[in-house]
Design an enzyme around this catalytic site. Sequence first.
Site, PDB file in Angstrom:
ATOM      1  N   LYS A   1       0.878  -1.168   0.000  1.00 49.80           N
ATOM      2  CA  LYS A   1       0.000   0.000   0.000  1.00 49.80           C
ATOM      3  C   LYS A   1       0.911   1.211   0.000  1.00 49.80           C
ATOM      4  O   LYS A   1       1.632   1.458   0.961  1.00 49.80           O
ATOM      5  CB  LYS A   1      -0.903  -0.004   1.239  1.00 49.80           C
ATOM      6  CG  LYS A   1      -2.014   1.031   1.122  1.00 49.80           C
ATOM      7  CD  LYS A   1      -2.681   1.285   2.443  1.00 49.80           C
ATOM      8  CE  LYS A   1      -2.761   2.777   2.653  1.00 49.80           C
ATOM      9  NZ  LYS A   1      -3.233   3.123   3.993  1.00 49.80           N
TER      10      LYS A   1
ATOM     11  N   GLY B   1      -7.441   9.619   9.343  1.00 52.95           N
ATOM     12  CA  GLY B   1      -7.709   9.702  10.781  1.00 52.95           C
ATOM     13  C   GLY B   1      -8.682  10.797  11.175  1.00 52.95           C
ATOM     14  O   GLY B   1      -8.958  10.987  12.352  1.00 52.95           O
TER      15      GLY B   1
ATOM     16  N   ALA C   1      -9.255   6.435   3.351  1.00 48.94           N
ATOM     17  CA  ALA C   1      -9.023   7.254   4.547  1.00 48.94           C
ATOM     18  C   ALA C   1     -10.203   8.175   4.808  1.00 48.94           C
ATOM     19  O   ALA C   1     -10.916   8.553   3.880  1.00 48.94           O
ATOM     20  CB  ALA C   1      -7.755   8.084   4.383  1.00 48.94           C
ATOM     21  N   GLY C   2     -10.393   8.509   6.079  1.00 44.35           N
ATOM     22  CA  GLY C   2     -11.355   9.535   6.455  1.00 44.35           C
ATOM     23  C   GLY C   2     -12.696   9.030   6.942  1.00 44.35           C
ATOM     24  O   GLY C   2     -13.550   9.807   7.349  1.00 44.35           O
TER      25      GLY C   2
ATOM     26  N   ASN D   1      -8.876   2.243   9.831  1.00 42.34           N
ATOM     27  CA  ASN D   1      -7.971   1.980  10.949  1.00 42.34           C
ATOM     28  C   ASN D   1      -8.448   2.733  12.181  1.00 42.34           C
ATOM     29  O   ASN D   1      -9.042   2.146  13.085  1.00 42.34           O
ATOM     30  CB  ASN D   1      -6.530   2.342  10.590  1.00 42.34           C
ATOM     31  CG  ASN D   1      -5.539   1.842  11.621  1.00 42.34           C
ATOM     32  OD1 ASN D   1      -5.898   1.478  12.737  1.00 42.34           O
ATOM     33  ND2 ASN D   1      -4.287   1.802  11.287  1.00 42.34           N
ATOM     34  N   THR D   2      -8.255   4.054  12.178  1.00 41.80           N
ATOM     35  CA  THR D   2      -8.542   4.828  13.386  1.00 41.80           C
ATOM     36  C   THR D   2      -9.991   4.672  13.858  1.00 41.80           C
ATOM     37  O   THR D   2     -10.252   4.623  15.061  1.00 41.80           O
ATOM     38  CB  THR D   2      -8.248   6.319  13.135  1.00 41.80           C
ATOM     39  OG1 THR D   2      -6.991   6.405  12.467  1.00 41.80           O
ATOM     40  CG2 THR D   2      -8.166   7.084  14.434  1.00 41.80           C
TER      41      THR D   2
END
Lengths: 346, 257
Positions: B96, B157, B184-185, B206-207
């Site tokens: 990635k 994040g 993301a986001g 993830n976050t």
Amino acid sequence: MVLQRRPGNGSNGCQMRPVLIKGAGVVGLVTAYELARRGIEVDVVEQAQHIGAGASWFAGGMLAPWCERESADEKVERVGAAAIEWWKAALPGKVAQEGTLVVAAARDTRELDRFATRTTGHRWLDAEEIAELEPDLAGRFARALYFPREAHLDPREALSSLGDTLMAMGVRFHFGQATDATVSHRFDWRIDCSGRARLPDDAALRGVRGEMLYLRTGDIQLSRPVRFLHPRHPLYVVPRRQGLFMVGATMIESETCGPIAARSLMELLNAAYALHPAFGEAEITETGTGVRPAYPDNLPRITRSGSTFCVNGLYRHGFLLSPALAHDVAECLLSPNHQSEFHDEA
Amino acid sequence: MLQVYDTEITSRLLLGTAGYPSPAVLSDAVRASQTQIVTVSLRRETAGGKAGGAFFELIRELGTKILPNTAGCHTAKEAVLTAKMAREVFRTNWIKLEVIGNHDTLQPDVFALVEAARILSNEGFEVFPYTTDDLVVAERLLEAGCRVLMPWCAPIGSAMGPQNLSALRSMRAHFPDVPLIVDAGIGRPSHAATVMELGFDAVLLNTAVAGAGDPALMASGFARAIEAGRQAFEAGVLEPRDMAVPSTPVIGKAVFS
């Protein structure tokens, strides 16, 4: 846990034989204290030439069970709350119970809200109340979380005084000795508190690297640890004596002990500078790296193999959890039916 | 079933491994999410060039496919080097690719990204580029050899959720046959469901999971939302109309107008 027999005791209630402790970090010293005050004869071997040569020396020394609950198990909060009393009793005058202040930059105040939802034992302060507690932070933050029951100590001072106390109690220290080979025949029980030295021998144990630094400045005074929340680089500043501040700490999944990384240093300094510009003018008196041993759940374990107990995996909670673990080990040795909360059957 | 490079996956949730309260919680979250691919950062979890062996061992034990990432790299050169290290450590050609252009916003440096993607694709890597929703950049990445694209929907994040739905829609429309993974986001399951309803093929989180109060429970919630969003897309979503349409006819009943 249940021990089948009373150790070193046979059937006629004779005296407990001496115990050997391996490692003079916070776990080893606190365990020595718990045993010695129960009247047990204790010897401590330590591979370094002085006490606290491992991760304990680089600890923040925050006794902050309520803050830690943000990411730690409920057990850490419960057991840690009692640790504050333990340290106050063991080292009178060395523990400051001034609470913890948690702040965030204006654009990150949602981090504060998030922190508040994950923790208890705190109350909100407004700008005026922050200024009353920490005059040098006046005008810098509109809101803060205050954890009034938390405490802090200077780990180096604490370890040194505990060492002195132990010597006065008759505990014998053998420095520069990694093993108990020369003295092993004398002991019925061994307690391995060697922390990171156990990494090669315990497959479940891993190292979590932490980097920290010391700043010295007379331009700012703090009375209590301040945690500065940030989405990526949370940091804490713990005031020590004589204008010293401990700034920590990174959390990196690595067992490397080498010097602090430039990136970590930049991030720590950047965050300290954002907390208060006076830190930008401070002297960097020291940088340091410690490797904290941890199990997969980041909770400590007491394991027993024959006549050896291993106490390990205290992660970032050495000062917070060692009193409870030491108490458990001592009770395991003395009471056949002691139920240990940390004993691992595996 | 989704095919990324030559691998077929059934779970449309990819999970990052950073920032969990403990490896044990991470492991619970991976199980609850039923993910088949986890990403792991080589740089963030290492220090002094030496890999965090014990942590990587725990990641391997999760039993999923591993997609190493170049998080924390700021130049093409750094990212290429990290990708090569990752290939050694995890024995995979997958990478990635993340090249950060701004330290504060963590926006991808799309120029360096295209450059690194070309180098790595030529060296046999299967590149999953973390990019913006820019269509021209996406085309350049495909020319460079990428066969998967991973656009953000908001900064890493940030938990803000999709910030530009029309850009995401046109991306889907422009690249109907390229697997598109929103990277993301995402902050909450409804965000994930939204982009899945638009027809995106998968979501990487993830976050949003690691930082939740109960990461395993949140992972399970996301898995359901992603599944629901996908089913909605496949079923064909009813587009909004400007007026009410009764589901039962009103003819023959009293009408108040």
